[in-house]
Design a protein around this motif. Structure first.
Motif, PDB file in Angstrom:
ATOM      1  N   LYS A 147       0.899  -1.148   0.000  1.00 35.51           N
ATOM      2  CA  LYS A 147       0.000   0.000   0.000  1.00 35.51           C
ATOM      3  C   LYS A 147       0.942   1.203   0.000  1.00 35.51           C
ATOM      4  O   LYS A 147       1.432   1.641   1.028  1.00 35.51           O
ATOM      5  CB  LYS A 147      -0.880  -0.016   1.250  1.00 35.51           C
ATOM      6  N   VAL A 148       1.228   1.717  -1.193  1.00 28.20           N
ATOM      7  CA  VAL A 148       2.266   2.732  -1.382  1.00 28.20           C
ATOM      8  C   VAL A 148       1.714   4.131  -1.094  1.00 28.20           C
ATOM      9  O   VAL A 148       0.628   4.477  -1.535  1.00 28.20           O
ATOM     10  CB  VAL A 148       2.817   2.673  -2.828  1.00 28.20           C
ATOM     11  N   ALA A 149       2.483   4.929  -0.362  1.00 24.55           N
ATOM     12  CA  ALA A 149       2.129   6.322  -0.116  1.00 24.55           C
ATOM     13  C   ALA A 149       2.458   7.144  -1.361  1.00 24.55           C
ATOM     14  O   ALA A 149       3.527   6.964  -1.949  1.00 24.55           O
ATOM     15  CB  ALA A 149       2.903   6.856   1.078  1.00 24.55           C
ATOM     16  N   LYS A 150       1.553   8.011  -1.739  1.00 23.30           N
ATOM     17  CA  LYS A 150       1.803   8.899  -2.871  1.00 23.30           C
ATOM     18  C   LYS A 150       2.864   9.910  -2.449  1.00 23.30           C
ATOM     19  O   LYS A 150       2.721  10.548  -1.397  1.00 23.30           O
ATOM     20  CB  LYS A 150       0.515   9.617  -3.266  1.00 23.30           C
ATOM     21  N   PRO A 151       3.919  10.065  -3.233  1.00 23.48           N
ATOM     22  CA  PRO A 151       4.959  11.049  -2.872  1.00 23.48           C
ATOM     23  C   PRO A 151       4.371  12.454  -2.778  1.00 23.48           C
ATOM     24  O   PRO A 151       3.455  12.808  -3.504  1.00 23.48           O
ATOM     25  CB  PRO A 151       5.963  10.964  -4.027  1.00 23.48           C
ATOM     26  N   ALA A 152       4.922  13.262  -1.874  1.00 24.74           N
ATOM     27  CA  ALA A 152       4.425  14.610  -1.641  1.00 24.74           C
ATOM     28  C   ALA A 152       4.551  15.503  -2.874  1.00 24.74           C
ATOM     29  O   ALA A 152       3.751  16.388  -3.094  1.00 24.74           O
ATOM     30  CB  ALA A 152       5.150  15.240  -0.463  1.00 24.74           C
TER      31      ALA A 152
END
Length: 184
Positions: free
Chosen positions: A177-182
């Motif tokens: 579950k990858v975090a979207k880069p800022a």
């Protein structure tokens, strides 16, 4: 007004009745508890907690935390919280990420082993103060999730999309579950 003592979130302060719960407290089962790190203050009819300057190092509801996945099971993920709002902690707190709090959509098809693995570094939001052992966390927003992981071969993984990462050395793909880069 009388200063009682230094208290931590979850510290029992008094019975509800002669005194009521003020700011920085909550009531559970007829007892008043601290919800902040600070000094418990008693007035004639109220108990409240005044935050100390160290309060920034304790997670509160809505805090963004960074932690390391320590254990996974089919229903939950245990996380060792290492930073609160980008402030490193001297001692980690325990966090719990429940199955329903991983994604905001398609909740019935979530498999924890395809979202997280032990040693993954995750960014999550504090959902609630949880129980005496752990803070309840969520990654159900697109900017929350895994920010660093290693492959089965032990090499760093690079994000491909919101649910896949690729090994920088072998090219193998793994689910997370990858975090979207800022900056994306």
């Amino acid at each position: 007004m009388t200063a009682l003592k230094l208290v931590f979130p979850g510290t029992e302060l008094a019975a509800l009745g002669p005194q009521r719960a003020g700011d920085g407290t909550f009531v559970r089962d007829g007892r008043i508890y601290a919800s902040l790190l600070g000094i418990a203050m008693a007035e004639e009819d109220e108990i409240h907690v005044v935050q100390t300057k160290d309060a920034a190092s304790v997670p509160t509801i809505g805090s963004i935390v960074t932690g390391k996945v320590t254990k996974i099971s089919p229903r939950e993920v245990q996380v060792s919280i290492m930073c609160v709002d980008k402030t490193p902690l001297p001692n980690p707190f325990r966090g719990l990420l429940r199955l329903d709090d991983i994604r905001s959509h398609d909740k019935l098809s979530i498999e924890i082993a395809k979202c997280f693995r032990p040693t993954d570094i995750v960014v999550a939001e504090v959902l609630s103060l949880g129980d005496a052992r752990s803070y309840y966390l969520t990654t159900a927003k697109e900017h929350l999730g895994v920010i660093y992981a290693t492959s089965i071969a032990g090499h760093p993984l690079q994000p491909l999309n919101w649910q896949e990462m690729s090994c920088a050395v072998t090219g193998m793909r793994e689910f997370r579950k990858v975090a979207k880069p800022a900056d994306a």
